[in-house]
Design a protein around this motif. Structure first.
Motif, PDB file in Angstrom:
ATOM      1  N   ILE A 225       0.839  -1.204   0.000  1.00 25.59           N
ATOM      2  CA  ILE A 225       0.000   0.000   0.000  1.00 25.59           C
ATOM      3  C   ILE A 225       0.874   1.254   0.000  1.00 25.59           C
ATOM      4  O   ILE A 225       0.640   2.203  -0.763  1.00 25.59           O
ATOM      5  N   ILE A 226       1.904   1.253   0.859  1.00 31.93           N
ATOM      6  CA  ILE A 226       2.786   2.423   0.971  1.00 31.93           C
ATOM      7  C   ILE A 226       3.541   2.657  -0.333  1.00 31.93           C
ATOM      8  O   ILE A 226       3.644   3.799  -0.819  1.00 31.93           O
ATOM      9  N   LYS A 227       4.094   1.593  -0.917  1.00 29.62           N
ATOM     10  CA  LYS A 227       4.835   1.734  -2.171  1.00 29.62           C
ATOM     11  C   LYS A 227       3.925   2.169  -3.310  1.00 29.62           C
ATOM     12  O   LYS A 227       4.315   2.968  -4.172  1.00 29.62           O
ATOM     13  N   MET A 228       2.693   1.655  -3.311  1.00 32.35           N
ATOM     14  CA  MET A 228       1.742   2.049  -4.350  1.00 32.35           C
ATOM     15  C   MET A 228       1.375   3.525  -4.208  1.00 32.35           C
ATOM     16  O   MET A 228       1.220   4.243  -5.210  1.00 32.35           O
TER      17      MET A 228
ATOM     18  N   VAL B 180      -4.388  -1.570  -4.858  1.00 31.96           N
ATOM     19  CA  VAL B 180      -4.032  -2.838  -4.208  1.00 31.96           C
ATOM     20  C   VAL B 180      -5.255  -3.743  -4.103  1.00 31.96           C
ATOM     21  O   VAL B 180      -5.151  -4.968  -4.262  1.00 31.96           O
ATOM     22  N   THR B 181      -6.424  -3.160  -3.840  1.00 28.23           N
ATOM     23  CA  THR B 181      -7.658  -3.958  -3.811  1.00 28.23           C
ATOM     24  C   THR B 181      -7.868  -4.660  -5.150  1.00 28.23           C
ATOM     25  O   THR B 181      -8.177  -5.858  -5.196  1.00 28.23           O
TER      26      THR B 181
ATOM     27  N   LEU C  55      -7.709 -11.685   2.386  1.00 26.89           N
ATOM     28  CA  LEU C  55      -8.645 -10.576   2.535  1.00 26.89           C
ATOM     29  C   LEU C  55      -8.625 -10.009   3.950  1.00 26.89           C
ATOM     30  O   LEU C  55      -8.662  -8.788   4.152  1.00 26.89           O
ATOM     31  N   ILE C  56      -8.556 -10.892   4.957  1.00 30.92           N
ATOM     32  CA  ILE C  56      -8.487 -10.415   6.342  1.00 30.92           C
ATOM     33  C   ILE C  56      -7.147  -9.730   6.589  1.00 30.92           C
ATOM     34  O   ILE C  56      -7.059  -8.734   7.306  1.00 30.92           O
TER      35      ILE C  56
ATOM     36  N   GLY D  40     -14.046  -3.480  -3.636  1.00 33.45           N
ATOM     37  CA  GLY D  40     -14.136  -4.943  -3.689  1.00 33.45           C
ATOM     38  C   GLY D  40     -15.490  -5.418  -4.163  1.00 33.45           C
ATOM     39  O   GLY D  40     -15.595  -6.364  -4.952  1.00 33.45           O
ATOM     40  N   ASN D  41     -16.561  -4.762  -3.689  1.00 36.16           N
ATOM     41  CA  ASN D  41     -17.916  -5.152  -4.095  1.00 36.16           C
ATOM     42  C   ASN D  41     -18.163  -4.877  -5.579  1.00 36.16           C
ATOM     43  O   ASN D  41     -18.761  -5.696  -6.285  1.00 36.16           O
TER      44      ASN D  41
END
Length: 263
Positions: free
Chosen positions: A48-51, A66-67, A142-143, A228-229
């Motif tokens: 997440i940080i790198k993205m 990332v999702t 996912l968790i 995600g949905n």
């Protein structure tokens, strides 16, 4: 179907306990210890940080990116799960016929039923456990991503669109969208499946639960749920395309048949 719902609920409970829910309020860093932190949560937090570094320091865009990466990575598992579910639905009439044939509760009859059921599975190449395996593989990922979002402290200090990622949406827009997309995602998944009271109850309970959680939790999580949905809705539309096109025709035909009977 009831047993399968209970199994999934049980798996969710076990995974929540095993994946370090006690560390929910602890920041995730490279110094975090434990298999769960080192090999699942921290790598996702690092991603997440790198993205965000690549996306103009926007953690909102990073969470979206990332999702989508995770959803594309587990897409083959979702396709396999959907195909397994459709295969099980296709043989339901034959399964019910066998259950009616061997309705006696004595041990010999039940053994015969099990043998005939296994033979039916082998005949059609159906594995009753195949639908559960993708869930077992997906849940830690996912968790873990859920934990990464909550425990990555850099996220809390950023904004995206109209909301602060570290605080609930002040206008409740994201919680409502999360609830609506959860409902649509479940509704489209149920197309072509036999009527089931438990599934219908979950159709309404899950969106309500998501809204309640989203109202109090950081907006970063609501953003994750919404993306995600939406991905799941599009994914299911393409996987179950033929079934979705047949559904209105079946509903119309059923309605006409019901009207004809009343006359």
């Amino acid at each position: 179907m009831k047993k399968r719902i209970l199994l999934i609920a049980g798996l969710l409970l076990v995974m929540t306990v095993l994946t370090g829910c006690m560390e929910y309020d602890q920041a995730i860093t490279s110094e975090s210890e434990g298999f769960w932190n080192q090999y699942i949560v921290y790598p996702l937090s690092w991603l997440i940080i790198k993205m965000a570094d690549l996306l103009w320091d926007s953690y909102g865009l990073a969470i979206i990116a990332v999702t989508l990466l995770i959803r594309f990575a587990i897409l083959p598992l979702m396709i396999k799960q959907t195909k397994s579910s459709k295969a099980m639905q296709a043989i339901q009439p034959e399964l019910k016929e066998l259950q009616g044939k061997y309705s006696s509760k004595d041990q010999k009859t039940q053994q015969k039923l099990q043998q005939e059921t296994m033979a039916l599975f082998q005949k059609h190449g159906v594995n009753p456990l195949a639908g559960c395996m993708p869930i077992l593989i997906q849940m830690p990922i996912l968790i873990g991503f859920y934990h990464a979002i909550v425990r990555t402290r850099e996220i809390a200090g950023h904004t995206f669109l109209w909301f602060d990622l570290g605080f609930p949406d002040p206008f409740f827009i994201l919680p409502v969208v999360a609830g609506v997309t959860t409902f649509l995602q479940q509704k489209i998944m149920m197309v072509g499946m036999p009527d089931n009271p438990q599934m219908k109850m979950m159709l309404w309970m899950m969106p309500i639960m998501i809204v309640v959680f989203a109202v109090t939790l950081p907006s970063a999580l609501s953003l994750y749920w919404v993306i995600g949905n939406v991905f799941s809705i599009v994914q299911t539309y393409f996987i179950k395309g033929p079934d979705l096109k047949k559904a209105p025709q079946v509903a119309t035909a059923t309605g006409k048949a019901g009207g004809a009977k009343k006359k």
